[in-house]
Design a protein around this motif. Structure first.
Motif, PDB file in Angstrom:
ATOM      1  N   LEU A  73      -2.794  11.684   0.661  1.00 22.65           N
ATOM      2  CA  LEU A  73      -1.767  12.551   1.387  1.00 22.65           C
ATOM      3  C   LEU A  73      -0.343  12.903   0.543  1.00 22.65           C
ATOM      4  CD1 LEU A  73      -2.052  10.482   4.693  1.00 22.65           C
ATOM      5  CD2 LEU A  73      -2.844  12.636   4.578  1.00 22.65           C
TER       6      LEU A  73
ATOM      7  N   LEU B 120      -0.408   6.645  13.289  1.00 25.20           N
ATOM      8  CA  LEU B 120      -0.831   7.698  12.569  1.00 25.20           C
ATOM      9  C   LEU B 120      -2.632   8.168  12.858  1.00 25.20           C
ATOM     10  CD1 LEU B 120       0.029   7.037   8.838  1.00 25.20           C
ATOM     11  CD2 LEU B 120       0.788   9.136  10.293  1.00 25.20           C
ATOM     12  N   MET B 121      -3.077   7.030  12.881  1.00 26.48           N
ATOM     13  CA  MET B 121      -4.615   7.220  13.123  1.00 26.48           C
ATOM     14  C   MET B 121      -5.299   5.743  13.254  1.00 26.48           C
ATOM     15  SD  MET B 121      -6.140   8.387   9.356  1.00 26.48           S
ATOM     16  CE  MET B 121      -5.843   7.093   7.774  1.00 26.48           C
TER      17      MET B 121
ATOM     18  N   HIS C 266     -11.542   2.018   6.130  1.00 27.34           N
ATOM     19  CA  HIS C 266     -10.941   2.901   5.005  1.00 27.34           C
ATOM     20  C   HIS C 266     -11.243   2.218   3.823  1.00 27.34           C
ATOM     21  CE1 HIS C 266      -8.637   4.394   8.456  1.00 27.34           C
ATOM     22  NE2 HIS C 266      -9.018   5.500   8.033  1.00 27.34           N
TER      23      HIS C 266
ATOM     24  N   VAL D  15      -3.142  14.139   8.867  1.00 28.18           N
ATOM     25  CA  VAL D  15      -3.914  13.054   9.544  1.00 28.18           C
ATOM     26  C   VAL D  15      -4.718  13.939  10.891  1.00 28.18           C
ATOM     27  CG1 VAL D  15      -4.148  11.044  10.961  1.00 28.18           C
ATOM     28  CG2 VAL D  15      -2.930  11.289   8.683  1.00 28.18           C
TER      29      VAL D  15
ATOM     30  N   TRP E 183      -7.664  15.795   9.514  1.00 33.63           N
ATOM     31  CA  TRP E 183      -8.776  14.917   9.276  1.00 33.63           C
ATOM     32  C   TRP E 183      -9.606  14.537  10.458  1.00 33.63           C
ATOM     33  CZ3 TRP E 183      -6.605  10.494   5.468  1.00 33.63           C
ATOM     34  CH2 TRP E 183      -6.223  11.308   4.519  1.00 33.63           C
TER      35      TRP E 183
END
Length: 299
Positions: free
Chosen positions: A110, A161-162, A244, A292, A295
């Protein structure tokens, strides 16, 4: 009290580096010059500001108070410079971001896309364990922070964020690797290789296992995801890690289909409540959220 702004910057560098020589390098002056200016600051205040123990600088109470003041002044000045640059149509400036170690698997990408859009901006990225990130957050050392388990005792602006799913992994050849809906009890005899206590992943894992009424019979604690993945590949046991952390290539590992998993954790973007983000930090925050969202739309 007569202290110049540059001397305040020098003292702040001393507080953040813990070394006169390192502070001199940050400020691009010689060590004798730095030492002389720091003595002048101490004389102007009229109280001891620091002491050197085992070649390491330790701030006194007065020194800590001065460091907080210098940090606030420097932050306001940096924000002013950025507002002036923005008014001129420029994008130069500095962005400071601190993230927990597991976030290193996606935050640099990012930052990379942000740098392509704003090549004149200098970026500082600190990758640390959760305790050190929280310490920097308490001291307001950075613009933005990324972590999975924000501290509950700090007033924060908190933007999710995610998702950060935590999955069970085993060696690729594990007998349960091809099984579906594995019961957690089937892993009772396995050694669980987990992150150290205090990490966000470990906190979420411990809470989830308690909720499921499961206690590993054997436990190995390691301080990094890399060490955990190597240990699992080496057939030392199974683990629970952020998806991740696996990256695109994990041929030596298998994600087990265990009932009650993945653990539904989240990545958070936080900063102190009431803090006015600099123009650059605000642009980066918007960039982060936009990237994000892109994505997630592709999944």
């Amino acid at each position: 009290m007569n202290i110049t702004f540059r001397q305040l910057r020098l003292f702040l560098a001393l507080a953040e580096t813990g070394s006169v020589s390192a502070a001199a390098k940050v400020m691009h002056v010689t060590q004798p010059t730095a030492s002389m200016q720091l003595r002048e600051v101490t004389q102007a205040v009229g109280l001891p500001l620091y002491e050197v123990v085992s070649r390491r600088v330790h701030l006194t109470e007065a020194g800590q108070a001065l460091a907080r003041t210098a940090r606030a002044i420097a932050g306001e000045w940096d924000a002013f410079e950025q507002r002036v640059s923005g008014a001129k149509g420029l994008t130069s400036g500095r962005l400071k971001v601190a993230v927990v170690s597991t976030a290193k698997y996606f935050v640099p990408r990012l930052l990379g896309s942000f740098c392509k859009l704003h090549p004149q901006i200098d970026i500082s990225l600190e990758v640390l364990n959760r305790d050190h990130v929280i310490s920097r957050l308490r001291s307001n050392l950075d613009d933005l922070y990324v972590m999975s388990m924000p501290p509950a005792d700090l007033p924060l602006e908190d933007q999710i964020l995610m998702p950060n799913p935590l999955v069970v992994i085993a060696p690729a050849g594990h007998p349960l690797a091809a099984k579906k809906r594995i019961k957690l009890a089937q892993l009772q005899t396995e050694r669980f290789i987990l992150r150290e206590k205090g990490s966000g992943t470990r906190m979420a894992t411990d809470a989830h296992l308690r909720q499921l009424g499961f206690a590993p019979s054997a436990l190995l604690e390691l301080g990094s995801n890399e060490a955990i993945k190597e240990s699992v590949e080496g057939q030392l046991g199974v683990s629970i890690v952020s998806h991740h952390a696996l990256g695109p290539h994990h041929e030596g590992l298998a994600v087990l289909n265990v009932q009650g998993f993945p653990i539904q954790s989240q990545w958070h973007l936080v900063w102190p409540k009431g803090k006015q983000l600099s123009p650059i930090a605000e642009v980066f925050r918007a960039h982060l959220v936009g990237e994000v969202e892109g994505w997630m739309a592709l999944r």
